[in-house]
Write a protein that holds these residues in place. Sequence first.
Motif, short mmCIF file in Angstrom:
data_model
loop_
_atom_site.label_atom_id
_atom_site.label_comp_id
_atom_site.label_asym_id
_atom_site.label_seq_id
_atom_site.Cartn_x
_atom_site.Cartn_y
_atom_site.Cartn_z
N LEU A 3 0.83 -1.20 0.00
CA LEU A 3 0.00 0.00 0.00
C LEU A 3 0.86 1.26 0.00
N GLU A 4 1.92 1.25 0.78
CA GLU A 4 2.78 2.43 0.90
C GLU A 4 3.38 2.81 -0.46
N ARG A 51 3.82 -5.97 18.13
CA ARG A 51 4.75 -4.93 17.67
C ARG A 51 4.01 -4.07 16.65
N ILE A 52 3.43 -2.99 17.15
CA ILE A 52 2.57 -2.13 16.34
C ILE A 52 3.33 -0.85 16.01
N MET A 53 3.36 -0.51 14.73
CA MET A 53 4.09 0.69 14.31
C MET A 53 3.38 1.94 14.84
N PRO A 54 4.10 2.92 15.35
CA PRO A 54 3.47 4.10 15.97
C PRO A 54 2.91 5.07 14.94
N VAL A 55 1.89 5.81 15.37
CA VAL A 55 1.35 6.91 14.55
C VAL A 55 1.51 8.25 15.25
N ASP A 56 1.97 8.21 16.51
CA ASP A 56 2.00 9.45 17.28
C ASP A 56 3.06 10.44 16.80
N LEU A 69 4.69 8.57 4.69
CA LEU A 69 3.36 7.98 4.89
C LEU A 69 3.27 7.46 6.30
N CYS A 70 2.29 7.94 7.05
CA CYS A 70 2.08 7.47 8.41
C CYS A 70 1.60 6.02 8.38
N PRO A 71 2.19 5.11 9.15
CA PRO A 71 1.83 3.69 9.09
C PRO A 71 0.51 3.39 9.79
N GLY A 72 -0.55 3.54 9.08
CA GLY A 72 -1.89 3.32 9.62
C GLY A 72 -2.88 4.16 8.85
N GLY A 73 -3.56 5.02 9.53
CA GLY A 73 -4.56 5.85 8.88
C GLY A 73 -5.87 5.77 9.61
N LEU A 74 -6.90 6.34 9.01
CA LEU A 74 -8.23 6.35 9.61
C LEU A 74 -9.07 5.25 8.99
N THR A 75 -9.43 4.26 9.79
CA THR A 75 -10.39 3.24 9.34
C THR A 75 -11.78 3.69 9.76
N ARG A 76 -12.66 3.78 8.78
CA ARG A 76 -14.06 4.12 9.05
C ARG A 76 -14.89 2.85 8.88
N VAL A 77 -15.87 2.69 9.74
CA VAL A 77 -16.63 1.45 9.77
C VAL A 77 -18.13 1.75 9.70
N GLY A 93 -21.68 6.07 10.35
CA GLY A 93 -20.47 5.28 10.51
C GLY A 93 -19.68 5.67 11.74
N GLY A 94 -18.67 4.86 12.04
CA GLY A 94 -17.80 5.12 13.18
C GLY A 94 -16.35 4.99 12.76
N VAL A 95 -15.44 5.00 13.75
CA VAL A 95 -14.01 4.89 13.47
C VAL A 95 -13.39 3.83 14.37
N LYS A 96 -12.23 3.33 13.93
CA LYS A 96 -11.48 2.38 14.76
C LYS A 96 -9.99 2.56 14.52
N ASP A 97 -9.19 2.07 15.46
CA ASP A 97 -7.75 2.17 15.35
C ASP A 97 -7.24 1.24 14.26
N THR A 98 -6.20 1.68 13.56
CA THR A 98 -5.62 0.91 12.46
C THR A 98 -4.20 0.52 12.84
N TRP A 99 -3.95 -0.79 12.96
CA TRP A 99 -2.64 -1.26 13.36
C TRP A 99 -1.86 -1.76 12.14
N VAL A 100 -0.60 -1.38 12.07
CA VAL A 100 0.33 -1.96 11.10
C VAL A 100 1.41 -2.67 11.91
N LEU A 101 1.47 -3.98 11.77
CA LEU A 101 2.46 -4.76 12.53
C LEU A 101 3.83 -4.59 11.89
N SER A 102 4.86 -4.48 12.74
CA SER A 102 6.20 -4.23 12.22
C SER A 102 6.85 -5.48 11.66
N ASN A 103 6.33 -6.66 12.00
CA ASN A 103 6.84 -7.90 11.41
C ASN A 103 5.79 -9.00 11.50
#
Length: 468
Positions: free
Chosen positions: A79-80, A185-190, A435-443, A458-468
């Motif tokens: 995706l990136e 191991r979740i990549m940070p978005v902060d 590119l921030c590793p994640g983004g806004l997931t809308r549900v 709709g609503g929102v949820k956290d988006t995790w990108v695993l580092s491995n």
Amino acid sequence: MSFNEMKSGDRVREPYKDVLRWIESTDPAVLLQKHREAETLFRQIGITFAVYGEGGDTERLIPFDIMPRIFTANEWSKLERGIKQRARALNAFLWDVYHRGEIVRSGRIPAKLVYQNDAYERAVVGISPSHKVFSHVVGVDMVRTGPDEFYVLEDNCRTPSGVSYMLENREIMMRLFPALFRSNRIMPVDNYPSLLRKTLKSVAPPKCEQEPTVVVLTPGSANSAYFEHSFLADQMGVELVEGRDLFVKGDFVYMRTTRGPRRVDVIYRRIDDSFIDPLCFRPESMLGVPGLMNAYRAGGVQICSAPGAGVADDKAVYTYVPEMIRFYLGEEPLLNNVRTWRCSEPDDLNYVLANLPELVVKEVHGSGGYGMLVGPAASKKEIEAYRLRILADPDDFIAQPTLALSTTPTYVDQELAPRHVDLRPYCLVGEKIELCPGGLTRVALKQGSLVVNSSQGGGVKDTWVLSN
């Protein structure tokens, strides 16, 4: 049949195994408690969104789902590359159409679609922003339909909103579920605010002779996205200003402070083009800065994103992005568009009118889920009314097939259930592309619904990108 991102038959997909184990070992009462805690936190923070066209209180609390959406490192890598490629092509297109217009001259895209577009700003013609970047934050709305099938629904090149939700979603999840973050191991978005600040500073105008001063320009507290404006300014450590806080003198913009005027080099504007400068656009605007466009044209200030960038947001222009990638980059698109019919073309119009019950039809300038028709979910009366709208102005509409959007586990009515989702990653474009590793997931919280916009339930949820 929609692709289930957590399960394939009875088999749980690898990225979700740890989360599912946690769910199955957790008392349902604890999940309910966490859900209520999340609602309380959102209410305390004040994260709301506006619902237009309704009576009563138009500010609502955005629904937050406590179940994360998870991508593997390999999925995200694909995706990136595709998103960055798209951001490069869109900026090349914007530079081109405000200069020589080579893509139009070559016949690759109709002149009418660009130069007669409401979002095309003639006042920007010939302006050369730093690094030839017109859109500094590109939000690419995407859907998934299979294990390796991702499609771009639309591009947002002006001021894509929602990044504050992405950041607050993560903050709340880390507070509520620390054990999950310790075991994954979740990549940070902060670090997004620092990346945004770095990007903005990197495009400071040539006339900037010292450390660039960056500000966030907001229409004011009455704006529906004011929370995000103030949030980002605070997180970046820059001033949040309104038009009345700035003034132009010569080729430069200054900010009024208690210590006297301070020169401003970069403006991250969250005001629509038509309000940004009453001397250039709408003369009655009280939100903008008189003379701002003169300073911008003279190279004394950078406006991010540039006025006129919205021509790349047009849903008819969207259909030509794959051709932009080939034309400007000499590459094949890494991400596919959704098959799209342009009602401005007679053959496409005939197909759309004959198949309205099966299609999703959108206004080319629409946003927020408003003004669209979801054929399979519409009544005969709604379809016929929409048919008349299309016939009245075919150029104003495009149509797409009804995609089987993927589903993710969602906490609804005190239990987990699959619900359809989309994704908006945020690509920062300046001296470098980040590119921030994640983004806004809308549900889509309603069962069977394909409309994920908050304004449409709709609503929102956290988006995790695993580092491995």
